[in-house]
Design an enzyme around this catalytic site. Structure first.
Site, short mmCIF file in Angstrom:
data_model
loop_
_atom_site.label_atom_id
_atom_site.label_comp_id
_atom_site.label_asym_id
_atom_site.label_seq_id
_atom_site.Cartn_x
_atom_site.Cartn_y
_atom_site.Cartn_z
CD GLU A 30 0.13 -6.91 4.89
OE1 GLU A 30 0.29 -7.16 3.69
OE2 GLU A 30 0.51 -5.85 5.42
CG ASN A 178 -3.19 -2.17 0.61
OD1 ASN A 178 -3.25 -1.32 1.50
ND2 ASN A 178 -2.03 -2.71 0.23
CD GLU A 179 0.72 0.36 0.19
OE1 GLU A 179 1.54 -0.37 -0.41
OE2 GLU A 179 0.98 0.88 1.29
CE1 TYR A 247 3.78 1.41 8.00
CE2 TYR A 247 3.46 1.89 5.68
CZ TYR A 247 3.16 1.15 6.80
OH TYR A 247 2.23 0.13 6.72
CD GLU A 302 -0.65 -0.27 4.95
OE1 GLU A 302 0.59 -0.14 4.86
OE2 GLU A 302 -1.33 -1.01 4.22
CD GLN A 351 1.04 -5.28 9.52
OE1 GLN A 351 0.86 -6.44 9.86
NE2 GLN A 351 1.34 -4.98 8.27
#
Length: 498
Positions: A30, A178-179, A247, A302, A351
């Site tokens: 990103e 995204n999201e 996460y 992610e 990432q």
């Protein structure tokens, strides 16, 4: 050395012939902090760091060794503020952009579509482009698809050619936003499902070699309603994958240090990482109801550990060190994905460089490989191999009247007939002895590698770059159809059986 309770693993026949897609081992780049600029890209005028068109050669070589199958770009949250036409054409004429999500920095758009897609060719990886739905338009998205994929004469392919690229890149993987539930627009899922249908309608494919793989912005962790609505309301011929983000952290409001963590914080992070098993299982169950033939992929694009940034660094840059705790997260999570390979077919660690759970850290002309890098390199033997189902009975890792399975495992058989078993012991203090039943198979030799260290808080630094690296593993004994393995605390082992 004392060992924990007995653990057993049995290898079963693979009735479904499930293949562990190499794309489970994807990565994420990103425009965030020092991931792109000062990570991948140091600029074409740089005279101190060896590069190809501004992309670091040492990074390219490291990612080639990792066998990175796909790379997601330009976001993340950044994707829904990114307008791709700002990043093409002469670099001195590209407009600047303020990265409103990550640190409020101004960047010059010197790394754009050509730079990223050409870099993917250098690395030998498939690009995964995340398109702007939150602040973009259907036309802008459709023109980007045409710009990178159209082989003939069209307004956008002509523009591409005028910018120096004759042949299309034939990009298959496309994220439609995204999201959308958060930074991608704070939408309700019913609204996003309609938006997705609109965008997907105008995404066109012009050759069989670039079949579009369209990925919907999926759920945040346990939002099962989100997955239900997408599967119910989007025609399946328009949908190839649904994303999922999770996460691993101590707790969102108190993430703690990446290196100076207690056992309580370590256990909490392991509990969060193990939650991926439940998330994948429950989202897959919903998808099975609407798609029993499993044509639509679950795309965990992610995942990884998230802690407080390193002292003295920009809070918006998400720069954190990478310890043996992160190696545990990587090993466990990849085992979960492997074992759910019939539904999980793409995933992206967050990432790649200098952000969150990175595989590479850079500092000026220096580069280090993190424990996570080494786990992913050890595990790349699973890419595109056939899944070997396992029955695992694990001892418990206990802390403060809580417990988790101490042992995680997955196995595959490659095209040459070799079987690989990846094993993780997350217990921070107790070793584990494992008996693996191989009676359904005939093996004559076993070899392996291990990743561990003296302390679970250990990490590679720019002063000590190889403190943690794989070593030969000797504590596996093959006898009478059984394999006896002794795993030290917080260790990752990959075995090869022939």
């Amino acid at each position: 050395m004392a060992y924990g309770q007995s653990n057993t693993i049995e290898l079963l026949p693979n009735a479904q012939e499930t293949v562990v897609s190499k794309n489970i081992y994807g990565h994420f780049a990103e425009h965030l902090g020092r991931c792109i600029y000062d990570g991948f890209y140091v600029g074409e005028k740089n005279t101190t760091i060896p590069h190809t068109s501004g992309v670091r050669n040492d990074v390219v070589d490291a990612l080639k060794k990792l066998k990175v199958p796909n790379l997601r770009w330009p976001g993340g949250c950044f994707a829904d503020t990114y307008h791709w036409k700002d990043g093409i054409g002469p670099k001195d004429k590209r407009p600047t952009i303020v990265n409103q999500w990550w640190g409020g920095v101004t960047e010059d758009n010197s790394f754009g579509t050509h730079d990223f897609l050409n870099m993917c060719e250098l690395i030998g990886t498939e690009p995964y482009l995340a398109g702007n739905v939150g602040s973009g338009t259907v036309q802008e998205f459709a023109e980007w698809v045409q710009y990178v994929n159209h082989p003939g004469v069209s307004p956008m392919s002509n523009l591409r050619k005028s910018n120096g690229r004759e042949k299309p890149w034939n990009v298959s993987f496309w994220g439609v936003g995204n999201e959308a539930w958060g930074c991608g627009g704070n939408m309700r899922v019913e609204h996003y499902a309609n938006i997705y249908r609109q965008y997907a309608t105008f995404m066109s494919d012009w050759s069989n070699s670039s079949k579009l793989f369209r990925i919907a912005s999926g759920a945040n962790e346990a939002d099962y309603h989100w997955t239900e609505v997408l599967m119910r309301d989007i025609p399946h011929h328009m949908l190839d994958g649904i994303a999922l983000h999770h996460y691993s952290t101590v707790e969102w409001n108190h993430k703690g240090s990446a290196t100076a963590f207690t056992e309580e914080q370590y256990f909490a992070t392991m509990k969060s990482a193990w939650w991926m098993e439940e998330l994948v299982t429950r989202h897959s169950t919903i998808m099975d109801k609407y798609d029993p033939k499993k044509k639509i992929a679950l795309v965990v694009d992610e995942w990884g550990g998230w802690y407080n940034v390193e002292d003295g660094t920009n809070p918006g840059f998400l720069y954190q060190q990478n310890t043996m705790r992160d190696a545990m997260i990587a090993g466990m999570t990849l085992n979960i994905f492997n074992n759910h390979a019939e539904r999980v077919r793409i995933a992206n660690l967050a990432q790649t460089i200098n952000v969150l759970q990175s595989v590479i850290l850079t500092k000026e002309d220096k580069m280090i490989l993190t424990p996570t890098y080494h786990v992913m390199e050890m595990y790349n033997v699973h890419q595109d191999a056939k899944l070997v189902p396992l029955v695992i009975k694990s001892a418990e890792y206990k802390f403060n009247n809580q417990s988790l399975p101490a042992v995680s495992a997955s196995a595959t058989k490659d095209a040459k007939g070799a079987t690989h078993i990846s094993l993780v012991n997350i217990d921070s203090k107790q070793s584990q002895e494992i008996t693996i039943d191989l009676s359904r198979n005939e093996y004559k030799t076993v070899s392996g590698r291990i990743l561990t260290s003296a302390k679970v808080q250990d990490f590679n630094s720019f002063e000590q770059t190889d403190k943690i690296k794989p070593a030969a593993f000797k504590d596996a004994q093959l006898k009478n159809g059984k394999l006896q393995v002794k795993l030290p605390p917080f260790s990752v082992v990959v075995l090869e059986l022939k």
